[in-house]
Scaffold this motif. Sequence first.
Motif, short mmCIF file in Angstrom:
data_model
loop_
_atom_site.label_atom_id
_atom_site.label_comp_id
_atom_site.label_asym_id
_atom_site.label_seq_id
_atom_site.Cartn_x
_atom_site.Cartn_y
_atom_site.Cartn_z
N GLY A 261 0.96 -1.34 -0.07
CA GLY A 261 0.03 -0.21 0.07
C GLY A 261 0.83 1.24 -0.17
N TYR A 262 0.15 2.36 0.42
CA TYR A 262 1.06 3.54 0.64
C TYR A 262 0.94 4.15 1.97
CZ TYR A 262 0.26 3.44 -4.52
OH TYR A 262 0.08 3.11 -5.78
N ARG A 263 2.06 4.94 2.13
CA ARG A 263 2.11 5.60 3.56
C ARG A 263 2.31 7.04 3.16
NH1 ARG A 263 6.31 7.69 7.13
NH2 ARG A 263 5.46 7.35 9.15
N ALA A 264 1.64 7.72 3.71
CA ALA A 264 1.71 9.35 3.54
C ALA A 264 1.72 9.96 5.07
CB ALA A 264 0.34 9.72 3.06
N VAL A 265 2.50 11.12 5.03
CA VAL A 265 2.97 12.06 5.99
C VAL A 265 2.53 13.42 5.57
CG1 VAL A 265 4.37 12.78 7.49
CG2 VAL A 265 4.46 10.37 6.93
N HIS A 266 1.79 14.15 6.39
CA HIS A 266 1.41 15.37 6.19
C HIS A 266 1.61 16.23 7.50
CE1 HIS A 266 -1.46 18.58 3.92
NE2 HIS A 266 -0.27 18.93 4.53
N LEU A 267 2.74 17.18 7.61
CA LEU A 267 2.98 17.87 8.77
C LEU A 267 2.80 19.38 8.72
CD1 LEU A 267 6.13 16.02 10.14
CD2 LEU A 267 3.65 15.56 10.61
N LEU A 268 2.35 20.05 9.68
CA LEU A 268 2.28 21.39 9.82
C LEU A 268 3.33 22.05 10.53
CD1 LEU A 268 -1.71 21.80 9.99
CD2 LEU A 268 -0.26 22.16 7.67
N ARG A 269 3.76 23.38 10.46
CA ARG A 269 4.76 23.99 11.19
C ARG A 269 3.87 24.94 11.77
NH1 ARG A 269 8.48 24.49 8.10
NH2 ARG A 269 9.86 23.05 8.88
N ILE A 270 3.78 25.15 13.10
CA ILE A 270 2.78 26.16 13.71
C ILE A 270 3.55 26.89 14.83
CG2 ILE A 270 0.71 26.49 15.04
CD1 ILE A 270 -0.08 23.61 14.20
N THR A 271 3.91 28.28 14.36
CA THR A 271 4.58 29.09 15.05
C THR A 271 3.49 30.04 16.06
OG1 THR A 271 6.11 29.16 13.39
CG2 THR A 271 6.43 31.03 15.08
N ILE A 272 4.01 29.99 17.48
CA ILE A 272 3.20 30.83 18.01
C ILE A 272 3.91 31.72 19.12
CG2 ILE A 272 1.03 29.00 18.38
CD1 ILE A 272 2.30 28.10 20.89
N ASP A 273 3.51 32.65 19.54
CA ASP A 273 4.04 33.85 20.70
C ASP A 273 3.76 32.97 21.78
OD1 ASP A 273 5.06 35.45 18.64
OD2 ASP A 273 3.01 36.52 18.78
N GLY A 274 5.16 33.32 22.64
CA GLY A 274 4.93 32.75 24.39
C GLY A 274 5.37 31.14 24.16
N ALA A 275 5.62 30.51 25.20
CA ALA A 275 6.23 29.39 25.40
C ALA A 275 5.29 28.39 26.19
CB ALA A 275 7.83 29.36 25.96
N LYS A 276 4.02 28.82 26.48
CA LYS A 276 3.25 28.09 27.48
C LYS A 276 2.22 27.31 26.97
CE LYS A 276 5.23 29.42 31.13
NZ LYS A 276 6.18 28.40 32.26
N ASP A 277 1.88 27.71 25.54
CA ASP A 277 0.67 27.13 24.76
C ASP A 277 1.07 25.82 24.07
OD1 ASP A 277 -1.12 28.86 26.05
OD2 ASP A 277 -0.72 30.29 24.57
N ALA A 278 2.30 25.13 24.17
CA ALA A 278 2.65 23.87 23.12
C ALA A 278 1.59 22.74 23.61
CB ALA A 278 4.15 23.67 23.36
N GLY A 279 1.39 22.50 24.80
CA GLY A 279 0.52 21.45 24.93
C GLY A 279 -0.78 21.49 24.70
N ARG A 280 -1.33 23.07 24.51
CA ARG A 280 -2.78 23.27 24.34
C ARG A 280 -2.70 23.12 22.71
NH1 ARG A 280 -6.20 28.33 23.96
NH2 ARG A 280 -4.18 29.65 23.90
N ILE A 281 -1.74 23.33 22.01
CA ILE A 281 -1.85 23.31 20.33
C ILE A 281 -1.96 21.81 20.16
CG2 ILE A 281 -0.27 23.57 18.48
CD1 ILE A 281 -1.57 25.97 19.20
N ILE A 282 -0.75 20.98 20.90
CA ILE A 282 -0.97 19.41 20.44
C ILE A 282 -2.28 18.88 20.73
CG2 ILE A 282 -0.08 17.33 21.13
CD1 ILE A 282 2.51 18.90 21.57
N ASP A 283 -2.83 19.23 22.13
CA ASP A 283 -4.11 18.51 22.29
C ASP A 283 -5.45 18.92 21.33
OD1 ASP A 283 -2.95 17.46 24.56
OD2 ASP A 283 -3.68 19.02 25.87
N ALA A 284 -5.22 20.26 20.86
CA ALA A 284 -6.24 20.70 20.03
C ALA A 284 -6.22 20.00 18.50
CB ALA A 284 -6.19 22.07 19.62
N ALA A 285 -4.91 19.62 18.24
CA ALA A 285 -4.70 18.88 16.84
C ALA A 285 -4.94 17.49 17.00
CB ALA A 285 -3.24 18.95 16.57
N VAL A 286 -4.67 16.93 18.29
CA VAL A 286 -5.11 15.42 18.30
C VAL A 286 -6.62 15.35 18.55
CG1 VAL A 286 -4.76 13.64 19.96
CG2 VAL A 286 -2.81 14.89 19.60
N ALA A 287 -7.34 16.15 19.01
CA ALA A 287 -8.70 16.07 19.06
C ALA A 287 -9.20 16.19 17.57
CB ALA A 287 -9.17 17.30 19.98
#
Length: 216
Positions: free
Chosen positions: A92-118
Amino acid sequence: MMKEQAQACCDFTIEVTGEGAATAVPDQTIVTLGVSGESDSLGTLQTDQAKIIDAVIQAMLALGVPRESISTAQYSIEPQYDFVDGKQIFRGYRAVHLLRITIDGAKDAGRIIDAAVAQGANMVSDVTFQSTHADEARRKALTQAVRDAEAKALAIAATLGVSLSSVPCKVTESPVNRFEPIMFKAASVPAGDAGTTIEPGTLTFKASVRVWYVYG
């Protein structure tokens, strides 16, 4: 002529190296995440991943991430094969599609990840923290390195009982890993995980110099 004078100037010298380091508080976060999967139908795989990526982008916009801060980091499609009895069999085929998300501050990485996983994201490539004060930290590290070299040269001169020139005759900056970013990597994120916490810590910038002092 000037080169010859410089060479003559440095004939009787003490050569030392100096090291310096400075830290900065991270105030920018780059999260690279997206979706990875396999299917025997390339069209279905592309369609499913496109829906997930679009949903992730909409979730980021809802969190206040500017659209210009979202870009494609990777998009790849590769055929997959199994080897049975020495024969290559298409799986079959394997596909990977990744986004690079840049945000101000250093406290919201977890929130970004959780929202994407959802929204269906199942892969986090890395989380990197940076600082807008990086140049200032690099200069501090370089200043510290020069002072470190001077202290070493003075110690050597005192031990030998010689006098040292007040200004070095030559200074070069040595190659060094000047920036040590704080980076977290993960191959995949299990669906359903929530409350991700990632601490930014501090960023370290290093400098190294070689310095020549004339003694007499």
